[in-house]
Design a protein around this motif. Structure first.
Motif, short mmCIF file in Angstrom:
data_model
loop_
_atom_site.label_atom_id
_atom_site.label_comp_id
_atom_site.label_asym_id
_atom_site.label_seq_id
_atom_site.Cartn_x
_atom_site.Cartn_y
_atom_site.Cartn_z
N ASP A 295 -0.98 1.70 -3.94
CA ASP A 295 -1.46 1.64 -2.56
C ASP A 295 -0.93 0.41 -1.84
O ASP A 295 -0.45 0.50 -0.70
CB ASP A 295 -2.99 1.64 -2.52
CG ASP A 295 -3.61 2.97 -2.92
OD1 ASP A 295 -2.87 3.97 -3.05
OD2 ASP A 295 -4.84 3.00 -3.11
N VAL B 284 -3.82 9.12 0.87
CA VAL B 284 -4.53 9.47 -0.38
C VAL B 284 -4.43 8.28 -1.34
O VAL B 284 -3.34 7.77 -1.59
CB VAL B 284 -3.90 10.73 -1.01
CG1 VAL B 284 -4.59 11.10 -2.31
CG2 VAL B 284 -3.94 11.90 -0.03
N GLU C 295 -4.21 5.89 -4.68
CA GLU C 295 -3.31 6.02 -5.83
C GLU C 295 -3.90 6.78 -7.01
O GLU C 295 -3.19 7.55 -7.66
CB GLU C 295 -2.80 4.66 -6.28
CG GLU C 295 -3.85 3.73 -6.83
CD GLU C 295 -3.35 2.32 -7.04
OE1 GLU C 295 -3.71 1.75 -8.08
OE2 GLU C 295 -2.63 1.77 -6.18
N SER C 296 -5.16 6.60 -7.29
CA SER C 296 -5.74 7.32 -8.44
C SER C 296 -5.74 8.83 -8.20
O SER C 296 -5.49 9.61 -9.13
CB SER C 296 -7.15 6.83 -8.75
OG SER C 296 -8.00 7.06 -7.64
N TYR C 297 -5.97 9.26 -6.97
CA TYR C 297 -5.94 10.69 -6.63
C TYR C 297 -4.50 11.21 -6.65
O TYR C 297 -4.23 12.31 -7.13
CB TYR C 297 -6.54 10.94 -5.26
CG TYR C 297 -8.02 10.68 -5.12
CD1 TYR C 297 -8.78 10.11 -6.14
CD2 TYR C 297 -8.67 10.98 -3.94
CE1 TYR C 297 -10.13 9.86 -5.99
CE2 TYR C 297 -10.03 10.75 -3.78
CZ TYR C 297 -10.74 10.18 -4.80
OH TYR C 297 -12.09 9.94 -4.64
N ARG C 298 -3.57 10.41 -6.10
CA ARG C 298 -2.17 10.83 -6.09
C ARG C 298 -1.65 11.00 -7.51
O ARG C 298 -0.96 11.97 -7.83
CB ARG C 298 -1.32 9.81 -5.32
CG ARG C 298 -1.58 9.82 -3.83
CD ARG C 298 -0.69 8.88 -3.04
NE ARG C 298 -1.03 7.48 -3.26
CZ ARG C 298 -0.22 6.55 -3.76
NH1 ARG C 298 1.03 6.85 -4.08
NH2 ARG C 298 -0.62 5.30 -3.90
N ARG D 75 -3.42 11.62 -10.18
CA ARG D 75 -4.08 12.79 -10.80
C ARG D 75 -3.40 14.10 -10.40
O ARG D 75 -3.19 14.99 -11.23
CB ARG D 75 -5.56 12.82 -10.40
CG ARG D 75 -6.32 14.06 -10.86
CD ARG D 75 -6.32 14.16 -12.40
NE ARG D 75 -6.87 15.40 -12.84
CZ ARG D 75 -6.15 16.47 -13.19
NH1 ARG D 75 -4.83 16.45 -13.12
NH2 ARG D 75 -6.73 17.57 -13.61
N VAL D 76 -3.02 14.21 -9.14
CA VAL D 76 -2.33 15.42 -8.67
C VAL D 76 -0.96 15.53 -9.34
O VAL D 76 -0.58 16.60 -9.83
CB VAL D 76 -2.21 15.44 -7.13
CG1 VAL D 76 -1.31 16.58 -6.67
CG2 VAL D 76 -3.59 15.56 -6.50
#
Length: 154
Positions: free
Chosen positions: A57, A71, A73-76, A78-79
């Motif tokens: 981020d 979005v 970094e942890s969500y990005r 994960r995707v």
């Protein structure tokens, strides 16, 4: 997901001892779209293992401004790791993946065709560099602009 450079180094040593062909690419991957998926699938086709270096981020804020990323970094991450083509995700804090590429020393370094070969960071540490043309006329910036046009009024 791998965050520690020493963990990444050990992983790469293990993969190379198994004679795996390592492909590396990097990016922000802020709002994942069809262009990203196509690009990552093509990148994976150059080897057995795809390692994606993803800007943190703070790195994205320095590069793209305070309003990005959209979005976290942890969500990005994960995707990305949920995609079939992606084997490992490494979040890096620097503005470029130079140190990561220096550590990985991939068999194949992949970037989009919009990057001139001479401007591809870390190319000297890869056996080969591949530039992938974009199949989709889409980007995170275009998505954000479309949302602003449709839903935001001054």
């Amino acid at each position: 997901m791998i965050r520690d450079i020493e963990e990444l180094k050990k992983l790469v040593e293990d993969l190379k001892s198994q004679r795996k062909r390592i492909v590396f690419t990097n990016g922000c991957f802020d709002i994942l779209h069809a262009g990203h998926v196509d690009y990552l699938e093509k990148a994976k086709s150059f080897g057995n293992v795809l390692i994606v270096g993803m800007n943190s981020d703070s790195s994205i804020r320095r590069i793209k401004g305070e309003r990005r990323p959209i979005v976290p970094e942890s969500y990005r991450a994960r995707v990305l790791i949920g995609l079939k083509a992606v084997d490992y995700v490494f979040i890096f804090e620097d503005d470029t993946p130079y140190e990561v590429i220096k550590t990985v020393r991939p068999h194949v370094l992949v970037k989009g065709a919009d990057w001139e070969l001479e401007k591809i960071v870390g190319r000297e540490f890869a056996e080969r560099v591949e530039r992938i043309p974009f199949e989709y006329d889409i980007s995170t910036t275009k998505i954000i602009e479309r949302i602003k046009e449709r839903y935001c009024r001054d």
